[in-house]
Design an enzyme around this catalytic site. Structure first.
Site, PDB file in Angstrom:
ATOM      1  N   PRO A   1       2.757   2.801  -6.933  1.00 52.82           N
ATOM      2  CA  PRO A   1       2.977   3.565  -8.178  1.00 52.82           C
ATOM      3  C   PRO A   1       4.439   3.810  -8.543  1.00 52.82           C
ATOM      4  O   PRO A   1       4.910   4.947  -8.531  1.00 52.82           O
ATOM      5  CB  PRO A   1       2.238   4.877  -7.895  1.00 52.82           C
ATOM      6  CG  PRO A   1       2.337   5.035  -6.420  1.00 52.82           C
ATOM      7  CD  PRO A   1       2.319   3.665  -5.820  1.00 52.82           C
ATOM      8  N   CYS A   2       5.138   2.756  -8.943  1.00 54.06           N
ATOM      9  CA  CYS A   2       6.520   2.918  -9.372  1.00 54.06           C
ATOM     10  C   CYS A   2       6.594   3.681 -10.700  1.00 54.06           C
ATOM     11  O   CYS A   2       7.660   4.177 -11.080  1.00 54.06           O
ATOM     12  CB  CYS A   2       7.216   1.564  -9.488  1.00 54.06           C
ATOM     13  SG  CYS A   2       6.410   0.417 -10.617  1.00 54.06           S
ATOM     14  N   HIS A   3       5.449   3.798 -11.394  1.00 55.36           N
ATOM     15  CA  HIS A   3       5.454   4.564 -12.647  1.00 55.36           C
ATOM     16  C   HIS A   3       5.655   6.056 -12.397  1.00 55.36           C
ATOM     17  O   HIS A   3       5.919   6.799 -13.338  1.00 55.36           O
ATOM     18  CB  HIS A   3       4.141   4.325 -13.416  1.00 55.36           C
ATOM     19  CG  HIS A   3       2.905   4.689 -12.643  1.00 55.36           C
ATOM     20  ND1 HIS A   3       2.264   3.816 -11.788  1.00 55.36           N
ATOM     21  CD2 HIS A   3       2.186   5.848 -12.578  1.00 55.36           C
ATOM     22  CE1 HIS A   3       1.205   4.403 -11.251  1.00 55.36           C
ATOM     23  NE2 HIS A   3       1.143   5.630 -11.700  1.00 55.36           N
TER      24      HIS A   3
END
Lengths: 162, 222
Positions: free
Chosen positions: B191-193
């Protein structure tokens, strides 16, 4: 190098027609799958400038020979099988008369027509595949096409003559 | 009937290499140009199975439809190796996988069944963490270190690039954290978001700012 999926997409139909012509309707699906499976196994070693279609036809030829030999060992008289309705759809449905006529050709003529006319290999490549001289292959392909014309003249004369 | 000369076989071809003439082409065109989509998909299915069974299906891929557009999913035998947005150009992504992993790349959805199901659950709000084997072969060194940390950011929470830099033990590497997020080969699943700028603005995202907002809104709504 392209993803192998692209090779399958681009050449699926050609390999199918070649297999259909050479091994007949009974074994065409197996020949197709085994050709692409063997091709996928060897694909990483294929050189960048190779003619992919010719390479696939070479593999299809070997698979066809294997299948024909295996069939001979098991003594299944496939050429004598009664005609049955195809459950496999095209390309058989495209023109059953043509496929019947192709099936009736002697094996050298059938291979020459399949590899030269269906797959587009030059005569010298076909010759190195099936043995004999390019001239002999040219003659076989020519005789094969002539026989197809003669056989189909009665059923579809209109579409064949100029 | 076109009765060609018996002795001159070259009549059937236009040149020494043997290009079939139009008449022959017309005859053979009746062999059909296409096997038809149904038959091809059945044959393709057999190939997928055989390749997987023989251990030569190096990269399997499929595409799934999601609220952030079609995602390309690719997996090696080790696990999920790539998730790609449409804006990344799926054809280009497949070319890269061919170059970096193996040219034995085949559309073979079955290997991606679990990933597709978990993504579906995630987008339905029914899943907060992914439980999938991952193959991190596409990232190295510091980038991979950052990407390994990202799943520690809890669902619905965010961290800043600077915080992530500090947490992975290199507080000065804020820009490198940004690069690691931007080059994350497994967006959504890793989850780089959930990493934003220190001032709270979004920062960049491989899938575009809209995709990043959609994911963050989804998680804050849950």
């Amino acid at each position: 190098m392209k993803p192998f999926e692209q090779v399958v997409t681009e050449h699926a139909d050609t390999v199918l027609r070649v297999c259909r012509a050479v091994v007949g309707v009974h074994d065409v699906d197996d020949a197709w799958s085994e050709t692409f499976l063997a091709a996928m196994r060897a694909y990483p070693e294929l050189s960048e400038d190779a003619n992919v279609e010719a390479w696939l036809v070479t593999i299809a030829h070997r698979k066809a020979v294997d299948i024909t030999r295996a069939r001979a060992r098991h003594a299944i008289p496939v050429d004598e099988l009664p005609d049955r309705p195809s459950t496999s759809g095209l390309p058989d449905a495209a023109d059953p008369d043509l496929w019947d006529a192709v099936k009736a050709l002697p094996s050298k003529q059938r291979q020459a027509v399949a590899y030269h006319h269906f797959a587009g290999l030059p005569y010298r490549d076909v010759a190195s595949l099936v043995g004999g001289t390019p001239d002999a292959v040219r003659r076989a392909a020519s005789d094969g096409i002539k026989a197809l014309r003669t056989t189909l003249a009665g059923t579809h004369a209109k579409g064949v003559t100029p | 009937m076109n009765d060609t000369n018996d002795t001159d076989v070259t009549n059937d071809t236009n040149d020494a290499n043997g290009t079939p003439d139009d008449d022959t082409a017309a005859l053979l065109a009746r062999a059909g140009v296409s096997a038809g989509p149904e038959r091809l998909s059945r044959l393709h299915g057999k190939l997928e199975e055989a390749a997987a069974r023989d251990g030569i299906l190096d990269v399997a891929y499929t595409t799934v439809d999601t609220p952030v557009g079609p995602l390309l999913l690719a997996a090696t035998e080790k696990g999920l190796v790539r998730v790609a947005y449409a804006v990344e150009d799926h054809d280009k992504v497949l070319d890269t996988l061919t170059t970096r992993l193996s040219p034995r790349v085949l559309r073979a959805p079955r290997r991606l069944d679990a990933a597709a199901r978990e993504l579906d659950e995630y987008f339905n709000g029914a899943r907060q963490a992914f439980d999938l084997p991952l193959d991190l072969a596409l990232s190295k060194g510091f980038r991979q270190l950052v990407q390994r940390h990202l799943p520690d950011i809890a669902y619905g929470h965010t961290q800043s690039y600077a915080e992530v830099a500090r947490l992975v033990g290199n507080p000065k590497a804020v820009r490198a954290v940004g690069t690691a997020c931007a080059t994350n080969p497994l967006p959504v699943v890793v989850p780089c978001h959930r990493v934003l700028r220190s001032d709270g603005t979004l920062g960049g995202y491989a899938g575009g700012p809209d995709a990043k907002s959609i994911l963050l809104n989804l998680e804050s709504a849950a």
